[in-house]
Design an enzyme around this catalytic site. Structure first.
Site, PDB file in Angstrom:
ATOM      1  N   SER A 143      92.114  30.870  52.403  1.00  0.00           N
ATOM      2  CA  SER A 143      90.770  30.774  51.554  1.00  0.00           C
ATOM      3  C   SER A 143      90.670  31.423  50.438  1.00  0.00           C
ATOM      4  O   SER A 143      91.631  31.846  49.563  1.00  0.00           O
ATOM      5  CB  SER A 143      89.626  30.392  52.344  1.00  0.00           C
ATOM      6  OG  SER A 143      88.449  30.208  51.640  1.00  0.00           O
ATOM      7  N   ASP A 357      81.201  41.063  31.788  1.00  0.00           N
ATOM      8  CA  ASP A 357      82.465  41.788  31.807  1.00  0.00           C
ATOM      9  C   ASP A 357      83.269  41.734  32.764  1.00  0.00           C
ATOM     10  O   ASP A 357      84.012  42.467  32.924  1.00  0.00           O
ATOM     11  CB  ASP A 357      82.051  43.202  31.491  1.00  0.00           C
ATOM     12  CG  ASP A 357      81.304  43.825  32.631  1.00  0.00           C
ATOM     13  OD1 ASP A 357      80.870  43.248  33.467  1.00  0.00           O
ATOM     14  OD2 ASP A 357      81.243  45.190  32.646  1.00  0.00           O
ATOM     15  N   HIS A 410      89.811  22.809  56.390  1.00  0.00           N
ATOM     16  CA  HIS A 410      89.926  24.048  55.563  1.00  0.00           C
ATOM     17  C   HIS A 410      90.386  25.014  56.662  1.00  0.00           C
ATOM     18  O   HIS A 410      91.000  26.152  56.062  1.00  0.00           O
ATOM     19  CB  HIS A 410      88.699  24.298  54.794  1.00  0.00           C
ATOM     20  CG  HIS A 410      88.730  25.669  53.854  1.00  0.00           C
ATOM     21  ND1 HIS A 410      89.243  25.765  52.776  1.00  0.00           N
ATOM     22  CD2 HIS A 410      88.103  26.883  54.284  1.00  0.00           C
ATOM     23  CE1 HIS A 410      89.428  26.914  52.325  1.00  0.00           C
ATOM     24  NE2 HIS A 410      88.635  27.781  52.988  1.00  0.00           N
TER      25      HIS A 410
END
Length: 432
Positions: A143, A357, A410
């Site tokens: 993952s 940023d 998953h």
């Protein structure tokens, strides 16, 4: 170092000092913990290393008992390092208790900016050089750990012998908005599949939601169970056993009381165990930041994009007769109101959501010239990571071999025992 044994294994605790800010290697140091695991009958052998990067962000490496899941396959021919990524597990902790040591929420947010995949990979490289005498190692990323592995290939591929990814090939370009815009339809499909399996849960979920709309419940830890928090139990549907866990949870919701039906203590206790972020606060605080790559602020993308999918609005659903939709792997501002472990981090989380940023995490040009053997398990209709995004990335990474399967959800690398890792190793070694 401390060594000890489990059946068939020798384990060693290892701790490493790394810079908080790798741009300032002589500055503040933090500690990263790793658990070395080797087969008992090969503990003296000079084996290649495999470093495991757990999903998340914000989770320490899985605590295995013996040769569970993929670990038994890994120790056949590797010395394994189960790494607690910075801020997690036994590494220097980061949570509501420790962050006030940093000062203001602004300083806390600046501190947390050093806990993304870029810093994790730099930690790995320092640790690798200390452990392997400079030899490259194999990375296994589950993952979010796969996101880290992709960053590794983008920035420090010379440190890798092989890269293995399970359910974690990220989009190289998608913004957080685009990630969630792709996610909500997948979540809806998972919820519809759950109701097809357990049709009795349609009425149960609506009844619980209607009750919470009028009477939000207090959880044993002081958290608040609202309708939105209840819907977030849909995160269970991304795992192989999740649909069954959700069903059993819903069926014990109410008990009779002198004042009428009430949510049971057992239900509230079990819900708390699934919704609390006390053990992994970084998952909530940094979740959207893992998608940030200089496209501007994430600005609570999951919350904003949800408005594009009104079928997830519980109040509107309850005003009609449609089934209630659960949600998935999304973090919202209200999490920092309802969860006691997150409330002290509310302002810090907002500052991170406004941050602009963030540096890019992936280098498509370098990935296109990749020379490291890479294999990835891509789970068909993975609820957490978009399959189309993963396959697009797979086409970019030179030499990457995929195994696309609907056998697992998953959590296939855990649920599939040794088979998933064995298949990926065979792909990477060009044996199949």
């Amino acid at each position: 170092m401390t060594s000890y044994r489990q059946p068939g294994l020798v384990l060693t605790d290892r701790r490493f000092a790394v810079p908080l800010d790798h741009a300032d290697p002589g500055g503040e140091q933090i500690e990263v913990y790793g658990r070395e695991v080797v087969a008992g009958d090969r503990s003296a052998d000079d084996l290649p290393w495999l470093v495991y990067l757990e999903g998340g962000p914000g989770f320490g490496a899985r605590r295995f008992i013996g040769r569970q899941a993929w670990l038994g396959r890994a120790v056949q021919d590797h010395r394994v390092l189960l790494l607690d990524q910075r801020g997690t597990g036994h590494s220097t902790p980061v949570n509501r208790q420790t962050l006030p040591l940093r000062g203001t929420p602004r300083r806390q947010a600046d501190h947390l900016a050093h806990f993304r995949a870029d810093s994790i990979v730099k930690d790995c490289e320092l640790i690798r050089k200390r452990l392997t005498r400079g030899a490259p190692w194999t990375v296994l990323g589950q993952s979010f750990g796969g996101f880290c592995a992709t960053h590794y290939l983008s920035t420090a591929a010379e440190g890798l012998r092989t890269a293995l990814v399970t359910g974690g090939l990220p989009s190289l370009h998608a913004t957080a908005d685009e990630v969630y815009r792709a996610a909500y339809p997948r979540v809806r499909r998972k919820v519809e599949a759950h109701y097809a399996r357990y049709p009795q849960d349609v009425d149960r979920a609506r009844t619980i939601a209607a009750h919470l709309l009028e009477h939000p419940a207090t959880l044993p830890n002081g958290g608040l169970l609202t309708v939105q928090a209840f819907q977030s139990l849909g995160i269970l549907l991304g795992g192989g056993e999740g649909t069954h866990e959700l069903h059993y949870l819903l069926e014990e919701a109410f008990v009779p009381t002198p004042g009428g039906p009430a949510l049971s203590d057992a239900f509230l206790e079990n819900v708390q165990g699934r919704l609390s972020y006390a053990g992994h606060p970084l998952y909530a605080v940094l979740h959207e930041a893992i998608y940030a790559q200089g496209h501007g602020p994430t600005a609570w993308a999951a919350e904003r994009v949800r408005a594009e999918f009104p079928e997830f609005d519980a109040e509107k659903t309850l005003a009609g007769d449609a089934p209630l939709l659960f949600t998935g792997e999304t973090v919202h501002p209200w999490h920092f109101e309802t969860d006691p472990a997150l409330r002290p981090l509310r302002e810090t989380a907002h500052l991170l959501a406004e941050r602009t940023d963030w540096a890019p995490l992936y280098d498509p040009a370098r990935l296109a010239a990749n020379e490291v053997p890479v294999a990835a398990a891509v789970y068909h209709d993975d609820m957490y990571v978009d399959t189309a995004h993963s396959l697009e990335t797979a086409r970019t990474v030179r030499g990457l071999r995929t195994w696309v399967t609907d056998e697992f959800e998953h959590d296939g690398v855990r649920a599939g025992g040794p088979r998933v890792l064995d298949r990926l190793l065979a792909l990477a070694r060009d044996r199949i």
